[in-house]
Design an enzyme around this catalytic site. Structure first.
Site, PDB file in Angstrom:
ATOM      1  CD  GLU A 119      -3.130  -0.643   0.189  1.00 29.79           C
ATOM      2  OE1 GLU A 119      -3.177   0.516  -0.262  1.00 29.79           O
ATOM      3  OE2 GLU A 119      -3.951  -1.517  -0.145  1.00 29.79           O
ATOM      4  CB  SER A 120       2.098   3.216   2.486  1.00 28.33           C
ATOM      5  OG  SER A 120       2.593   2.383   3.532  1.00 28.33           O
TER       6      SER A 120
END
Length: 203
Positions: A103-104
């Site tokens: 995700e990040s």
């Protein structure tokens, strides 16, 4: 009296034609941008007025760190929070770490083009639902994200593939298709997160 020779306008015409080409090019670019992101297009096609945990593209390269409410925490600090929250909610730590990496990229200040925020890339509507007041606060973001992942795992009876598909593209799409939605980006997301999880378990 002889008339004046007609001026050669070929050069002027070439310039005008080039200007028209450039204008058309910029026009096409604007139209393409206005179509919206992948999930926005899906939302329109699938009556997507519903607020879901959607993101434009599930890779860390598509997030930036232009916003922050906290300084960069140390990896050991983040790992401690992950362990604590995973124990609290009964979620596999390797799965959570894989989701965060996908995700990040582990960036607490990450913001996607669609507006997803923080380590677990919570959309504003999802953060609000979970009671996360500051998505850039690692502890709040992890608590909300891991809690949300637990909710999805319970909804889909422990099926990690379905839970991940729902985390990425929204439970309504998983329910609509009765499984992982048949979109390459969603399938790639699920496959990659599970591969990252398997790698983490071996380390």
């Amino acid at each position: 009296m002889k008339g004046l020779p007609h001026p050669d306008l070929s050069g002027v015409n070439r310039v005008k034609n080039r200007i028209t080409e450039i204008q058309n090019l910029f026009g096409r670019t604007t139209n393409e941008t206005s179509r919206g992101t992948f999930v926005e297009v899906l939302d329109k096609k699938m009556s997507g007025a519903e607020k879901t945990q959607d993101k434009d593209f599930p890779f860390p390269s598509n997030v930036n760190s232009s916003r922050s409410s906290k300084s960069n925490p140390s990896p050991s600090y983040l790992d401690g929070i992950i362990e604590e929250k995973c124990r609290k909610y009964g979620v596999d730590g390797a799965l959570v770490r894989a989701v965060i990496k996908m995700e990040s990229g582990g960036n607490p200040r990450a913001v996607s083009k669609a507006g997803a925020m923080g380590l677990m890339q919570l959309m504003p509507s999802t953060a609000e639902m979970l009671g996360v007041k500051d998505p850039f606060n690692p502890e709040e973001n992890l608590d909300g994200g891991i809690r949300y992942l637990k909710m999805l795992l319970e909804k889909y009876r422990g099926d990690e593939k379905l839970a991940l598909a729902a985390y990425h593209s929204g439970p309504s799409r998983v329910d609509k298709w009765g499984g992982i939605p048949p979109y390459p980006i969603v399938r790639h997301y699920v496959k990659t997160v599970l591969a990252l999880k398997e790698r983490a378990e071996r380390e």
